[in-house]
Design an enzyme around this catalytic site. Structure first.
Site, mmCIF file in Angstrom:
data_model
loop_
_atom_site.group_PDB
_atom_site.id
_atom_site.type_symbol
_atom_site.label_atom_id
_atom_site.label_comp_id
_atom_site.label_asym_id
_atom_site.label_seq_id
_atom_site.Cartn_x
_atom_site.Cartn_y
_atom_site.Cartn_z
ATOM 1 N N CYS A 59 34.876 48.253 39.240
ATOM 2 C CA CYS A 59 35.534 47.959 40.575
ATOM 3 C C CYS A 59 37.213 48.636 40.566
ATOM 4 O O CYS A 59 37.884 48.943 38.810
ATOM 5 C CB CYS A 59 35.937 46.350 39.934
ATOM 6 S SG CYS A 59 36.798 45.476 41.341
ATOM 7 N N CYS A 70 43.061 44.302 36.967
ATOM 8 C CA CYS A 70 42.721 43.542 37.070
ATOM 9 C C CYS A 70 43.382 43.493 35.552
ATOM 10 O O CYS A 70 42.102 43.658 34.593
ATOM 11 C CB CYS A 70 41.977 42.066 37.296
ATOM 12 S SG CYS A 70 42.466 43.004 38.836
ATOM 13 N N CYS A 97 40.304 41.827 33.170
ATOM 14 C CA CYS A 97 38.610 41.890 34.087
ATOM 15 C C CYS A 97 37.668 43.252 33.162
ATOM 16 O O CYS A 97 38.456 44.042 32.771
ATOM 17 C CB CYS A 97 38.815 42.063 35.205
ATOM 18 S SG CYS A 97 36.978 42.145 35.685
ATOM 19 N N CYS A 149 27.659 30.173 43.642
ATOM 20 C CA CYS A 149 28.556 31.362 44.178
ATOM 21 C C CYS A 149 28.572 32.355 43.110
ATOM 22 O O CYS A 149 27.795 32.803 42.732
ATOM 23 C CB CYS A 149 29.816 30.655 42.387
ATOM 24 S SG CYS A 149 30.241 28.952 42.282
ATOM 25 N N ARG A 193 38.377 22.366 38.249
ATOM 26 C CA ARG A 193 37.246 22.943 37.987
ATOM 27 C C ARG A 193 37.523 23.548 36.340
ATOM 28 O O ARG A 193 38.939 24.624 36.221
ATOM 29 C CB ARG A 193 36.365 24.155 38.092
ATOM 30 C CG ARG A 193 35.335 24.449 37.284
ATOM 31 C CD ARG A 193 34.047 25.385 38.396
ATOM 32 N NE ARG A 193 33.838 25.041 39.743
ATOM 33 C CZ ARG A 193 34.017 25.772 40.802
ATOM 34 N NH1 ARG A 193 35.196 27.204 41.624
ATOM 35 N NH2 ARG A 193 34.111 25.338 41.927
HETATM 36 N N1 SAM Z 1 36.336 41.018 42.621
HETATM 37 C C1 SAM Z 1 36.863 39.531 43.026
HETATM 38 C C2 SAM Z 1 38.367 39.072 43.268
HETATM 39 O O1 SAM Z 1 38.908 39.104 42.312
HETATM 40 O O2 SAM Z 1 38.709 38.749 44.228
HETATM 41 C C3 SAM Z 1 35.782 38.992 42.637
HETATM 42 C C4 SAM Z 1 35.647 38.202 40.450
HETATM 43 S S1 SAM Z 1 36.617 37.741 39.756
HETATM 44 C C5 SAM Z 1 36.089 38.178 38.473
HETATM 45 C C6 SAM Z 1 37.170 36.357 39.693
HETATM 46 C C7 SAM Z 1 37.709 35.179 38.781
HETATM 47 O O3 SAM Z 1 38.040 35.765 38.184
HETATM 48 C C8 SAM Z 1 39.524 36.138 38.503
HETATM 49 O O4 SAM Z 1 40.461 36.182 39.749
HETATM 50 C C9 SAM Z 1 40.486 35.427 38.042
HETATM 51 O O5 SAM Z 1 40.537 34.079 37.878
HETATM 52 C C10 SAM Z 1 38.680 34.747 37.107
HETATM 53 N N2 SAM Z 1 38.583 35.775 35.251
HETATM 54 C C11 SAM Z 1 37.908 37.496 35.583
HETATM 55 N N3 SAM Z 1 37.944 37.608 34.336
HETATM 56 C C12 SAM Z 1 38.751 36.938 33.372
HETATM 57 C C13 SAM Z 1 38.296 36.786 31.811
HETATM 58 N N4 SAM Z 1 38.273 37.149 30.825
HETATM 59 N N5 SAM Z 1 38.777 35.531 31.771
HETATM 60 C C14 SAM Z 1 39.470 34.466 32.713
HETATM 61 N N6 SAM Z 1 38.889 34.544 34.063
HETATM 62 C C15 SAM Z 1 38.807 35.748 34.422
HETATM 63 FE FE1 SF4 Z 2 37.684 43.677 40.283
HETATM 64 FE FE2 SF4 Z 2 38.237 41.901 38.595
HETATM 65 FE FE3 SF4 Z 2 39.799 42.595 38.972
HETATM 66 FE FE4 SF4 Z 2 37.795 41.154 40.646
HETATM 67 S S1 SF4 Z 2 39.379 40.271 39.090
HETATM 68 S S2 SF4 Z 2 39.693 42.635 41.354
HETATM 69 S S3 SF4 Z 2 36.513 42.654 39.442
HETATM 70 S S4 SF4 Z 2 39.105 44.145 38.514
#
Ligand code: SAM
Ligand code: SF4
Ligand code: DTB
Length: 331
Positions: free
Chosen positions: A67, A71, A74, A111, A274
């Protein structure tokens, strides 16, 4: 209004669908004595939901890793060294085969998540086919594909998409410490496009990213003051991922996490709150307190998108011990 006045208030007050919460009010509720907070959250919960029912959602990563976003939490960002192997968009038939297994295991909502900044035109036909296929099985559909413009949201709505997940993740103030490649305002724009297209909004955030208590409260006030309360509010506890900037973050104090759930329940009485990522690191007792504080949805299955989840056996045992039943579809 003080927390005490709320406690002495009528059920009408408890139940009101409000969307003009102030930070001071929210902070007073969050900081109230724990027993008062839980009693109030449970009261609101019982006025709006069957108290012993929890909704089951199942996640699938339809496009993993690589990606471009940054973030900080992530595993899927190409900017971090998490060791995750990136893959292409999954074939429709594979997604539908996985969805069938989830349905057979009792999930009512499926989902599908993609590690994209936003969907590309070339991927839309496949995404639409996934939505149609999962809907045909009789499950609710949810997608999380990054930012959407209005046209994309309308296309997903026409395909039959029920929910779109797009989190604000944290408070506006703390946001830039976590993500720099898309702004807080970008997130609100996507949420507006989803709402305007008639898709139900699933929007929450993460706690335990080194934020302050005020940030947790602020995040929930932003959610509760959206033009409509999100239908689902995922509260994720950070899963620290090695190789990401938050890989070494201090875990949040469990009572603070439960307070966050309770405040979400009180301010958004009719939303499904949730208990989302991070359950493998929670004791059964902590999860039980979260359910008492008003959480009434979880992700089921061994994996979330890339990280671990407790899995069916553990959750079945926990539900049995707590006398919790899965919610029916649409409940
Ligand atoms: N890429 C898309 C986005 O960010 O909009 C969708 C997938 S993203 C992984 C969805 C959500 O998962 C993130 O916004 C975050 O809130 C949550 N998330 C991701 N990684 C995480 C982690 N390591 N621990 C807790 N929540 C996480
Ligand atoms: Fe990409 Fe992870 Fe951010 Fe979603 S949360 S936009 S998968 S970096
Ligand atoms: C949400 O708020 N939590 C889910 C879902 N929306 C897409 C994702 C949790 C991801 C946890 C980390 C992982 O599996 O990589």
């Amino acid at each position: 209004m003080t927390a005490e006045m709320h406690l002495n208030g009528t059920s009408q007050q408890f139940n009101a669908m409000r969307s003009a919460w102030t930070l001071e009010e929210a902070r007073a509720i969050y900081d109230s004595p724990f027993n008062d907070l839980l009693f109030r959250a449970q009261t609101v919960h019982r006025q709006n939901f069957e108290p012993n029912r929890v909704q089951l959602s199942r996640l699938l990563s339809i496009k993993t890793g690589g990606c471009p976003e940054d973030c900080g939490y992530c595993s899927q960002s190409s900017r971090h060294e998490s060791g995750l192997k990136a893959s292409k968009l999954m074939e429709v038939q594979r997604v539908l085969a996985e969805a069938k297994k989830a349905k057979d295991a009792g999930a009512t909502r499926y989902c599908m998540g993609a590690a994209w900044r936003s969907p590309k035109e070339r991927d839309m036909d496949a995404v639409v086919a996934m939505i149609e296929g999962v809907k045909d099985m009789g499950m609710e559909t949810c997608m999380t594909l990054g930012m959407l413009d209005l046209g994309q949201a309308q296309r997903l709505k026409e395909a039959g998409l029920d929910y779109y997940n797009h989190n604000i993740d944290t408070s506006e103030r703390y946001y830039n410490e976590i993500i720099t490649t898309r702004t807080f305002a970008d997130r609100l724009d996507t949420l507006a496009n989803v709402r305007d297209s008639g898709i139900k909004v699933c929007c929450g955030g993460i706690v335990g990213m080194g934020e302050e208590k005020a940030d947790r409260v602020d995040m929930l006030v932003t959610l509760a003051n959206l033009p409509e309360h999100p239908d689902s509010v995922p509260i994720n506890m950070l899963i620290p991922i090695e190789g990401t900037p938050l890989g070494e973050a201090e875990p949040i104090e469990p009572i603070e996490f439960v307070r966050t759930i309770a405040l979400a329940r009180i301010m958004m009485p009719k939303s499904h709150v949730r208990l989302s990522a991070g359950r493998t690191a929670m004791s059964d007792e902590m999860q039980a307190l979260c359910f008492f504080a008003g959480a009434n949805s979880i992700f089921v299955g061994d994996t979330l998108l890339t990280a671990e989840n407790p899995g069916e056996d553990k959750d079945t045992a926990l539900f049995r011990r707590l006398g919790i039943q899965p919610m029916e579809r649409g409940e």
